[in-house]
Write a protein that holds these residues in place. Structure first.
Motif, short mmCIF file in Angstrom:
data_model
loop_
_atom_site.label_atom_id
_atom_site.label_comp_id
_atom_site.label_asym_id
_atom_site.label_seq_id
_atom_site.Cartn_x
_atom_site.Cartn_y
_atom_site.Cartn_z
N ARG A 283 10.50 -12.56 17.97
CA ARG A 283 11.23 -11.59 17.14
C ARG A 283 12.73 -11.85 17.24
N GLY A 284 13.22 -12.06 18.47
CA GLY A 284 14.65 -12.33 18.66
C GLY A 284 15.09 -13.58 17.94
N LEU A 285 14.27 -14.62 18.00
CA LEU A 285 14.58 -15.86 17.30
C LEU A 285 14.64 -15.63 15.80
N LEU A 286 13.66 -14.91 15.28
CA LEU A 286 13.64 -14.64 13.83
C LEU A 286 14.82 -13.77 13.41
N LEU A 287 15.22 -12.83 14.26
CA LEU A 287 16.41 -12.02 13.94
C LEU A 287 17.65 -12.92 13.83
N ASP A 288 17.74 -13.93 14.71
CA ASP A 288 18.86 -14.88 14.64
C ASP A 288 18.79 -15.73 13.38
N LEU A 289 17.58 -15.90 12.82
CA LEU A 289 17.39 -16.75 11.65
C LEU A 289 17.25 -15.94 10.36
N LEU A 290 17.63 -14.69 10.38
CA LEU A 290 17.56 -13.84 9.18
C LEU A 290 18.35 -14.49 8.05
N ASN A 291 17.76 -14.54 6.85
CA ASN A 291 18.35 -15.17 5.66
C ASN A 291 18.47 -16.68 5.78
N GLU A 292 17.74 -17.27 6.71
CA GLU A 292 17.73 -18.73 6.89
C GLU A 292 16.36 -19.27 6.46
N GLN A 293 16.34 -20.56 6.14
CA GLN A 293 15.09 -21.25 5.81
C GLN A 293 14.40 -21.62 7.12
N VAL A 294 13.12 -21.23 7.27
CA VAL A 294 12.37 -21.56 8.47
C VAL A 294 10.97 -22.04 8.11
N GLN A 295 10.35 -22.66 9.10
CA GLN A 295 8.94 -23.02 8.96
C GLN A 295 8.20 -22.31 10.10
N LEU A 296 7.18 -21.53 9.74
CA LEU A 296 6.37 -20.81 10.71
C LEU A 296 5.00 -21.46 10.77
N THR A 297 4.48 -21.64 11.98
CA THR A 297 3.10 -22.08 12.10
C THR A 297 2.30 -20.97 12.76
N THR A 298 1.11 -20.77 12.28
CA THR A 298 0.17 -19.79 12.83
C THR A 298 -1.14 -20.54 13.09
N PRO A 299 -2.11 -19.90 13.69
CA PRO A 299 -3.40 -20.58 13.89
C PRO A 299 -4.08 -20.93 12.57
N PHE A 300 -3.63 -20.31 11.47
CA PHE A 300 -4.32 -20.48 10.19
C PHE A 300 -3.59 -21.37 9.19
N THR A 301 -2.23 -21.37 9.24
CA THR A 301 -1.47 -22.08 8.21
C THR A 301 -0.05 -22.37 8.67
N THR A 302 0.68 -23.09 7.84
CA THR A 302 2.10 -23.33 8.03
C THR A 302 2.81 -22.81 6.78
N LEU A 303 3.84 -21.99 6.98
CA LEU A 303 4.60 -21.42 5.86
C LEU A 303 6.06 -21.84 5.98
N THR A 304 6.68 -22.12 4.84
CA THR A 304 8.10 -22.45 4.81
C THR A 304 8.77 -21.53 3.80
#
Length: 128
Positions: free
Chosen positions: A69-90
């Motif tokens: 959560r802290g990392l994502l708060l630092d990346l607010l309004n930034e382009q990120v790639q998230l991986t989950t056990p099911f998929t990868t989202l960008t």
């Protein structure tokens, strides 16, 4: 035979001594005060200019957030790639809540991902 003392004269003597001592003290104080100047002159002191060297400011060490959560708060309004056990989202992080993150992909698709399902978070540099 009893001795009689006129206390009126003794009182007059005490008053006279008090008056004389007070006058002497006041006179002495006035003499001392007369010797103290009413103004003093402080000489001008020339202080040369000080040249402060131009040191570079230290760069603070990067802070690593302790939580996803802290990392994502630092990346607010930034382009990120998230991986989950099911998929990868960008996409762009648009909101970080207590238990999920909202992000929008470049095509406009809106995703809500539970924080406890995120395996990795990577900042995307350049184009998506």
């Amino acid at each position: 035979m009893p001795i009689t003392i006129d206390l009126g004269n003794l009182r007059n003597l005490g008053t006279s001594i008090t008056t004389q001592v007070t006058g002497l003290v006041n006179s002495t104080i006035n003499q001392v005060l007369a010797q103290i100047p009413s103004t003093i002159t402080i000489p001008t002191i020339n202080i040369p200019p000080i040249t402060i060297p131009d040191f570079p400011l230290p760069t603070p060490d990067p802070v690593t957030p302790a939580t996803i959560r802290g990392l994502l708060l630092d990346l607010l309004n930034e382009q990120v790639q998230l991986t989950t056990p099911f998929t990868t989202l960008t996409g762009t992080v648009i909101s970080v809540e207590n238990d999920y993150v909202a992000m929008v992909e470049p095509g406009g698709e809106l995703y809500f991902v539970r924080l406890d399902k995120i395996n990795t978070v990577t900042r995307v540099t350049g184009g998506v």
